[in-house]
Scaffold this active site. Structure first.
Site, short mmCIF file in Angstrom:
data_model
loop_
_atom_site.label_atom_id
_atom_site.label_comp_id
_atom_site.label_asym_id
_atom_site.label_seq_id
_atom_site.Cartn_x
_atom_site.Cartn_y
_atom_site.Cartn_z
N GLY A 6 -10.09 -9.25 0.34
CA GLY A 6 -9.57 -10.08 1.43
C GLY A 6 -8.77 -11.30 1.03
O GLY A 6 -7.67 -11.21 0.49
N GLY A 24 -12.98 -4.55 1.65
CA GLY A 24 -14.39 -4.18 1.75
C GLY A 24 -14.86 -3.31 0.60
O GLY A 24 -15.96 -3.49 0.07
N LYS A 72 -19.42 -18.77 3.05
CA LYS A 72 -20.87 -18.81 3.28
C LYS A 72 -21.67 -17.93 2.32
O LYS A 72 -21.29 -16.80 2.04
CB LYS A 72 -21.17 -18.40 4.71
N ARG A 92 0.83 -1.22 0.00
CA ARG A 92 0.00 0.00 0.00
C ARG A 92 0.86 1.26 0.00
O ARG A 92 0.47 2.27 -0.57
CB ARG A 92 -0.95 0.00 1.20
#
Ligand code: AMP
Length: 403
Positions: A361, A384, A200, A39
């Site tokens: 992620g 995110g 999930k 970053r």
């Protein structure tokens, strides 16, 4: 990039102070050494360009989840040496981000120096999006620039309110991210494939609902595929051998219906790798869906027939967006499907046949594990924010920089 304000729109910057909102929230070990400088390195070209244009650069960022001011564990002072190393210029650290200390430091800046201010989140006002705090923050600056795509899903003070206070623009990293992601989903060459994996269904509902309306082919894999398999009548998949979420079966059916109505082809596993235990190198075998053992084995990856089917479909596509691993990639050999599909995407990209975009992620680690991190068209630094963009949501930190 006509829709958004870029550095060109800021004009001549000689003698001006440019405040750069970066994302320097980098991983660090217990001795405060930065363990991955990606970053930092990726925002350096923006700093250099601003300096080349004659600006004095003041860098601001958040870091970690501090418990108020003075939480040294979360001080950006630990990042200053790495920024200095990557930039090759002196970085002066100021232990506050607003007030007289900052004003003095800006006044005393020498040519060829860069200022790094203390963690924005030492002030609660940052997360609250407080406009008065943003006004204080930009006081020493003539222009505002943002490279913090990975924080763009948050309407924090330094991301949105600050941008409204001064002439503002994307930095080069932000421009690159938004361009790449727009090419992936908003304005893609078709056919367009999305691969969604991970554990999930419940965490990726918004994502799936958006994708079935936009993509031509949707691969559903990983643990979340189990619920879709059950919903499409594969009765051998059950809660004891897989991650089936019984309360999500109807939702999965709805998503498949929407896909059909939108001519989106859903690609589900046709064979799976089952293992005796949830651990690396556990005893395992590949089985067709009809032969999934009822008990004592868990579904940890998809099999070679599924890999071949995905890769064949991928070869027909011009664009790929990918979030989530196809199996439990952290444990060998259950990273097999992720690795083989990643290798195919890298090969098609190298041949100029595919634009490949990935992010979010675990996906970055999964693709690094597959050895393709430099072989995709674009791998986003954002977690995110990448997911929310894939969900079709507007990101406040991007929208505020529209022309
Ligand atoms: P997510 O954060 O939802 O993208 O999920 C990523 C996680 O999903 C990784 O840690 C994978 O190990 C896990 N995962 C992928 N496939 C499976 C599977 N078949 N069973 C259990 N976990 C899985």
């Amino acid at each position: 990039m006509t829709e958004y304000k870029t550095l060109k729109d800021l004009g001549d910057l000689h003698g001006k102070v440019a405040m750069l909102r970066a994302d320097l929230n980098v991983p660090m070990d217990e001795n405060f050494h930065v363990t991955n400088t990606a970053r930092i390195d990726r925002t350096v070209p923006t700093i250099k360009t601003l300096m080349d244009k004659g600006a004095k650069v003041v860098v601001i960022s958040h870091f970690g989840r501090p418990e108020g001011k003075g939480d040294m564990k979360n001080s950006l002072s630990h990042v200053a040496p790495e920024l200095q190393k990557s930039l090759g210029k002196t970085v002066v650290f100021v232990d506050d981000c607003i007030g007289s200390k900052v004003a003095d430091a800006v006044k005393n800046m020498k040519a060829d120096e860069v200022l790094l201010l203390e963690n924005l989140r030492f002030y609660d006002e940052e997360k609250k999006g407080d406009a008065a705090f943003a006004k204080e923050l930009v006081k020493p600056a003539d222009v505002y620039v943002s490279d913090a795509f990975s924080t763009a899903h948050r309407a924090h003070a330094s991301m949105v309110a600050a941008a409204k206070e001064r002439p503002a623009a994307f930095g080069l990293l932000m421009e690159e991210e938004v361009n790449a992601l727009s090419k992936g989903l908003n304005n893609p060459d078709r056919p367009l494939m999305a691969i969604v994996g991970g554990s999930k269904v419940s965490t990726k509902l918004d994502l799936l609902n958006n994708l079935v309306k936009k993509v031509n082919k949707l691969v559903i894999s990983g643990g979340m595929a189990h619920t879709f398999m059950k919903a499409s009548g594969v009765d051998t998949v059950n809660e004891s051998n897989s991650l089936v979420q019984m309360d999500m079966i109807d939702t999965a059916k709805e998503i498949m219906k929407t896909a059909q109505a939108n001519n989106c082809e859903i690609i589900l596993p046709v064979d799976v790798v089952v293992a005796k235990e949830f651990k690396p190198m556990a005893e395992h075998k590949t089985v067709d869906l009809a032969h999934i053992p009822a008990e004592g084995w868990s579904l940890l990856d998809v099999g070679e027939k599924t890999i071949a089917a995905i890769n064949a479909k991928l070869a027909e596509c011009k664009t790929l967006v990918w979030n989530g691993p196809l199996g439990v990639f952290e444990m060998k050999p259950f990273d097999n499907a992720t690795n083989k599909v990643a290798a195919k995407a890298a090969e098609l990209t190298a041949a100029g046949k595919l634009t490949s975009v990935a992010g979010g992620g675990d996906t970055v680690s999964a693709l690094a594990n597959a050895g393709v991190e430099n072989k995709f068209s674009y791998i986003s630094t954002a977690g995110g924010a990448f997911l929310e963009w894939m969900e079709g949501k507007e990101l406040p930190g991007v929208v505020v920089l529209k022309k």
